[in-house]
Design a protein around this motif. Structure first.
Motif, PDB file in Angstrom:
ATOM      1  N   ALA A   1       3.496   9.993  10.210  1.00  0.00           N
ATOM      2  CA  ALA A   1       4.753   9.667   9.523  1.00  0.00           C
ATOM      3  C   ALA A   1       4.661   9.980   8.033  1.00  0.00           C
ATOM      4  N   LEU A   2       3.522   9.692   7.427  1.00  0.00           N
ATOM      5  CA  LEU A   2       3.328   9.992   6.005  1.00  0.00           C
ATOM      6  C   LEU A   2       3.347  11.505   5.768  1.00  0.00           C
TER       7      LEU A   2
ATOM      8  N   THR B   1       0.818  -1.205   0.000  1.00  0.00           N
ATOM      9  CA  THR B   1       0.000   0.000   0.000  1.00  0.00           C
ATOM     10  C   THR B   1       0.855   1.258   0.000  1.00  0.00           C
ATOM     11  N   LEU B   2       2.003   1.214   0.649  1.00  0.00           N
ATOM     12  CA  LEU B   2       2.841   2.403   0.766  1.00  0.00           C
ATOM     13  C   LEU B   2       3.277   2.967  -0.586  1.00  0.00           C
ATOM     14  N   PRO B   3       3.767   2.141  -1.537  1.00  0.00           N
ATOM     15  CA  PRO B   3       4.115   2.739  -2.828  1.00  0.00           C
ATOM     16  C   PRO B   3       2.903   3.357  -3.530  1.00  0.00           C
ATOM     17  N   PHE B   4       1.775   2.717  -3.393  1.00  0.00           N
ATOM     18  CA  PHE B   4       0.543   3.235  -3.981  1.00  0.00           C
ATOM     19  C   PHE B   4       0.220   4.618  -3.409  1.00  0.00           C
ATOM     20  N   LEU B   5       0.254   4.744  -2.093  1.00  0.00           N
ATOM     21  CA  LEU B   5      -0.027   6.025  -1.446  1.00  0.00           C
ATOM     22  C   LEU B   5       1.012   7.080  -1.810  1.00  0.00           C
ATOM     23  N   PHE B   6       2.283   6.712  -1.734  1.00  0.00           N
ATOM     24  CA  PHE B   6       3.353   7.669  -1.993  1.00  0.00           C
ATOM     25  C   PHE B   6       3.296   8.208  -3.417  1.00  0.00           C
TER      26      PHE B   6
ATOM     27  N   LYS C   1       9.539  -2.484  -1.249  1.00  0.00           N
ATOM     28  CA  LYS C   1       9.661  -3.696  -0.442  1.00  0.00           C
ATOM     29  C   LYS C   1       8.375  -3.866   0.359  1.00  0.00           C
ATOM     30  N   PRO C   2       7.925  -5.107   0.520  1.00  0.00           N
ATOM     31  CA  PRO C   2       6.712  -5.318   1.330  1.00  0.00           C
ATOM     32  C   PRO C   2       6.929  -4.780   2.748  1.00  0.00           C
ATOM     33  N   GLN C   3       6.008  -3.939   3.198  1.00  0.00           N
ATOM     34  CA  GLN C   3       6.130  -3.337   4.524  1.00  0.00           C
ATOM     35  C   GLN C   3       4.779  -2.828   4.984  1.00  0.00           C
ATOM     36  N   GLU C   4       4.705  -2.572   6.272  1.00  0.00           N
ATOM     37  CA  GLU C   4       3.479  -2.012   6.829  1.00  0.00           C
ATOM     38  C   GLU C   4       3.352  -0.559   6.397  1.00  0.00           C
ATOM     39  N   ILE C   5       2.133  -0.102   6.332  1.00  0.00           N
ATOM     40  CA  ILE C   5       1.870   1.282   5.934  1.00  0.00           C
ATOM     41  C   ILE C   5       2.289   2.214   7.065  1.00  0.00           C
ATOM     42  N   TYR C   6       2.750   3.403   6.713  1.00  0.00           N
ATOM     43  CA  TYR C   6       3.102   4.416   7.713  1.00  0.00           C
ATOM     44  C   TYR C   6       1.823   4.953   8.339  1.00  0.00           C
ATOM     45  N   ASN C   7       1.946   5.419   9.578  1.00  0.00           N
ATOM     46  CA  ASN C   7       0.779   6.079  10.160  1.00  0.00           C
ATOM     47  C   ASN C   7       0.641   7.461   9.547  1.00  0.00           C
TER      48      ASN C   7
ATOM     49  N   MET D   1      12.055  12.483  -4.955  1.00  0.00           N
ATOM     50  CA  MET D   1      10.977  11.499  -4.777  1.00  0.00           C
ATOM     51  C   MET D   1      11.321  10.161  -5.390  1.00  0.00           C
ATOM     52  N   PHE D   2      11.975  10.191  -6.546  1.00  0.00           N
ATOM     53  CA  PHE D   2      12.222   8.965  -7.295  1.00  0.00           C
ATOM     54  C   PHE D   2      13.686   8.529  -7.247  1.00  0.00           C
ATOM     55  N   ASN D   3      14.339   8.886  -6.162  1.00  0.00           N
ATOM     56  CA  ASN D   3      15.697   8.419  -5.931  1.00  0.00           C
ATOM     57  C   ASN D   3      15.691   6.891  -5.986  1.00  0.00           C
TER      58      ASN D   3
END
Length: 147
Positions: free
Chosen positions: A66-67, A5-10, A57-63, A46-48
């Motif tokens: 943090a986002l 979900t994090l890459p999608f949100l970012f 990488k698979p990971q939990e979403i930031y709160n 952003m795209f470094n």
């Protein structure tokens, strides 16, 4: 799939941020070269490549805090400076527009198209070939994960 979900949100919130900043720079009649530098700097950071590798990488979403802090740091990584009120308004606008896009979608596949549209829109706002390559890399990473 929630671990991606994090890459999608970012990518979507970042795309909205770049679009909004471009509109504000135009509305304030900022010199074209200065505007281009701000947008190029932001998209380059952003795209470094190392950041993108970590992001996908698979990971939990930031709160939420943090986002928001991530985008605050990103917005201040260029020569542009925003006060706290402006940054809060920018973040609220980014999230509001993205939420509207999500709720307007009639099929989950449309969310993928929204993300690809954000990436395409950022391509049209940058001028450096190195940054375009970074965007291409992120584009293919996204397709690999979500399609």
């Amino acid at each position: 799939m929630t671990q991606y979900t994090l890459p999608f949100l970012f990518l979507n919130l970042g795309g909205e941020m770049i679009y909004i900043l471009d509109q504000r720079l135009r509305a304030q009649n900022i010199a074209v070269e200065k505007s281009r530098k701000v947008l190029d700097d932001l998209v380059r950071i952003m795209f470094n490549p190392r950041f993108m590798e970590e992001l996908f990488k698979p990971q939990e979403i930031y709160n939420k805090a943090a986002l928001k802090a991530l985008f605050h740091d990103l917005a201040h990584a260029s020569i542009m400076r925003l006060n706290e009120t402006s940054m809060n308004k920018l973040y609220d606008l980014m999230t509001m527009v993205f939420k509207w896009q999500i709720f307007s979608s009639s099929h989950p596949r449309e969310l993928i198209l929204i993300t690809l549209n954000h990436l395409d829109s950022m391509r049209s706002l940058v001028s450096c070939s190195l940054i375009l390559k970074q965007l291409d890399t992120a584009y293919f990473m996204f397709i690999k994960v979500f399609m």
